[in-house]
Write an enzyme that holds these catalytic residues in place. Structure first.
Site, PDB file in Angstrom:
ATOM      1  N   GLU A 142      23.610  55.743  53.693  1.00 15.21           N
ATOM      2  CA  GLU A 142      23.980  54.943  54.873  1.00 15.21           C
ATOM      3  C   GLU A 142      23.345  55.532  56.133  1.00 15.21           C
ATOM      4  OE1 GLU A 142      28.164  55.115  54.026  1.00 15.21           O
ATOM      5  OE2 GLU A 142      27.808  53.872  52.257  1.00 15.21           O
ATOM      6  N   HIS A 161      22.937  60.983  53.519  1.00 17.41           N
ATOM      7  CA  HIS A 161      23.620  59.902  52.786  1.00 17.41           C
ATOM      8  C   HIS A 161      22.813  58.619  52.975  1.00 17.41           C
ATOM      9  CE1 HIS A 161      26.596  56.906  51.665  1.00 17.41           C
ATOM     10  NE2 HIS A 161      27.210  57.861  51.002  1.00 17.41           N
ATOM     11  N   GLY A 209      29.471  51.795  46.522  1.00 21.89           N
ATOM     12  CA  GLY A 209      30.425  50.819  47.049  1.00 21.89           C
ATOM     13  C   GLY A 209      30.329  49.447  46.418  1.00 21.89           C
ATOM     14  N   SER A 230      30.230  54.437  42.899  1.00 24.20           N
ATOM     15  CA  SER A 230      31.300  53.722  42.189  1.00 24.20           C
ATOM     16  C   SER A 230      31.970  54.569  41.102  1.00 24.20           C
ATOM     17  CB  SER A 230      30.768  52.407  41.603  1.00 24.20           C
ATOM     18  OG  SER A 230      30.323  51.563  42.652  1.00 24.20           O
ATOM     19  N   GLU A 275      22.648  59.613  44.307  1.00 24.52           N
ATOM     20  CA  GLU A 275      23.436  58.423  44.613  1.00 24.52           C
ATOM     21  C   GLU A 275      22.512  57.201  44.654  1.00 24.52           C
ATOM     22  OE1 GLU A 275      27.381  59.467  46.546  1.00 24.52           O
ATOM     23  OE2 GLU A 275      25.961  59.147  48.157  1.00 24.52           O
ATOM     24  N   GLY A 293      34.738  55.299  47.964  1.00 23.66           N
ATOM     25  CA  GLY A 293      35.950  54.476  47.983  1.00 23.66           C
ATOM     26  C   GLY A 293      37.153  55.110  47.297  1.00 23.66           C
ATOM     27  N   ASN A 336      33.949  61.593  50.163  1.00 25.60           N
ATOM     28  CA  ASN A 336      33.344  61.164  51.424  1.00 25.60           C
ATOM     29  C   ASN A 336      34.203  60.032  51.985  1.00 25.60           C
ATOM     30  OD1 ASN A 336      31.759  60.200  53.492  1.00 25.60           O
ATOM     31  ND2 ASN A 336      30.135  59.386  52.177  1.00 25.60           N
ATOM     32  N   TRP A 337      34.966  60.362  53.020  1.00 25.66           N
ATOM     33  CA  TRP A 337      35.899  59.366  53.578  1.00 25.66           C
ATOM     34  C   TRP A 337      35.195  58.374  54.503  1.00 25.66           C
ATOM     35  CZ3 TRP A 337      40.709  62.865  55.177  1.00 25.66           C
ATOM     36  CH2 TRP A 337      41.206  63.485  54.006  1.00 25.66           C
ATOM     37  N   LYS A 338      33.939  58.629  54.790  1.00 26.61           N
ATOM     38  CA  LYS A 338      33.152  57.758  55.680  1.00 26.61           C
ATOM     39  C   LYS A 338      33.899  57.503  57.001  1.00 26.61           C
ATOM     40  CE  LYS A 338      31.030  55.760  51.633  1.00 26.61           C
ATOM     41  NZ  LYS A 338      30.157  54.750  51.102  1.00 26.61           N
TER      42      LYS A 338
HETATM   43  C1  PEP Z   1      29.374  57.337  48.669  1.00 28.03           C
HETATM   44  O1  PEP Z   1      29.544  56.754  49.711  1.00 28.03           O
HETATM   45  O2  PEP Z   1      28.813  58.440  48.670  1.00 28.03           O
HETATM   46  C2  PEP Z   1      29.823  56.707  47.436  1.00 28.03           C
HETATM   47  C3  PEP Z   1      29.402  57.208  46.308  1.00 28.03           C
HETATM   48  O3  PEP Z   1      30.639  55.603  47.556  1.00 28.03           O
HETATM   49  P1  PEP Z   1      31.436  54.862  46.375  1.00 28.03           P
HETATM   50  O4  PEP Z   1      32.089  55.934  45.534  1.00 28.03           O
HETATM   51  O5  PEP Z   1      32.428  54.001  47.080  1.00 28.03           O
HETATM   52  O6  PEP Z   1      30.436  54.086  45.594  1.00 28.03           O
END
Ligand code: PEP
Length: 251
Positions: free
Chosen positions: A96, A94, A170, A210, A164, A232, A10-12
């Site tokens: 976010e 997600h 993050g 993470s 998640e 990330g 997921n490049w966001k």
């Molecule tokens: C995500 O945004 O779905 C995610 C898992 O981010 P990260 O790997 O940076 O924790």
């Protein structure tokens, strides 16, 4: 039941078109890693170029969100019809989106149906907040998020669920493999109740939060973890390649 594992990035809201192209170049060879479904989820503006880069390759392209309606007066939104022109998968719910854009379980139920209607494979994201975790509400939150989003309808084809935990996204503070397994097993038990054991057994459940090249193998060693949704680390080609290879090696 053998479930093909998934490495999803997921490049966001990151990168220019040139940076997205460079990231794709850095991922050269990822489509040749056997026994893994690779999914890349760039921003909407990067979708056409990422799709073109991987055309004919064994790589799926996902939107990070979409509207429920096929067209209409919804300024700033992307419809499933529009998304299906440039992607074959879609990330829905997600944390976010839930946190900053007020997406709730009812809206996600509609989005899941829209994905099904337009042949987009959905990755439905679920997970508890830090406060919910501290109050021992994790299982209850996951039960609600999964069962309301699925409703009484049959499972959308190819349904993928990403566990998640919000506190792990993050932050560099991943869940432990045992915590991930417990949550993913709980999600599968909810799926068994809503969809029946046979279908529940086919649904791929990812861990996200993470994930990095050093911790992925421990997550993949868990029986109910079928891959990872990576934020990330998916922006660094070497890291995402290493994660994908580790997922393949876990099969
Ligand atoms: C995500 O945004 O779905 C995610 C898992 O981010 P990260 O790997 O940076 O924790």
């Amino acid at each position: 039941m053998t479930r093909t594992p998934i490495a999803a990035g997921n490049w966001k809201m990151n990168g220019t078109n040139a940076e997205a192209r460079a990231l794709c170049r850095g991922l050269a060879g990822i489509d040749a890693i056997d026994s893994v479904d690779v999914v890349l989820s760039p921003s909407f503006t990067q979708l056409p170029l990422v799709r073109d880069f991987w055309r004919g390759a064994n790589v799926h392209i996902a939107g990070q969100n979409m509207h429920t309606q096929p067209s209409g007066a919804y300024t700033g939104e992307i419809s499933p019809v529009q998304l299906a022109e440039v992607a074959d998968w879609v990330i829905l719910g997600h944390s976010e989106r839930r946190q900053f854009f007020c997406e709730d379980d009812q809206a996600l139920a509609l989005k899941l149906r829209a994905a099904e209607a337009h042949s987009l494979t959905p990755i439905l994201c679920v997970g508890e907040s830090e406060a919910e975790r501290e109050n021992q509400r994790t299982s209850a939150v996951l039960t609600r998020q999964v069962s309301v989003a699925l409703g009484d309808s049959p499972a959308p084809s190819g349904l993928v669920i990403a566990y998640e935990p919000v506190w792990a996204i993050g932050t560099g503070q991943a869940a432990t493999p045992d915590e991930a397994q417990a949550a993913c097993a709980h999600i599968r038990s909810v799926l068994t109740e809503t969809l029946g054991a046979e279908t529940a057994d086919t649904v791929r459940i990812l861990y996200g939060g993470s994930v990095n090249p050093s911790n992925i193998a421990d997550f993949m060693a868990q029986p109910d973890v079928d891959g990872a949704l990576v934020g990330g680390a998916s922006l660094q080609a070497d890291a995402f390649l290493a994660i994908t290879q580790a997922i393949a090696d876990s099969v």
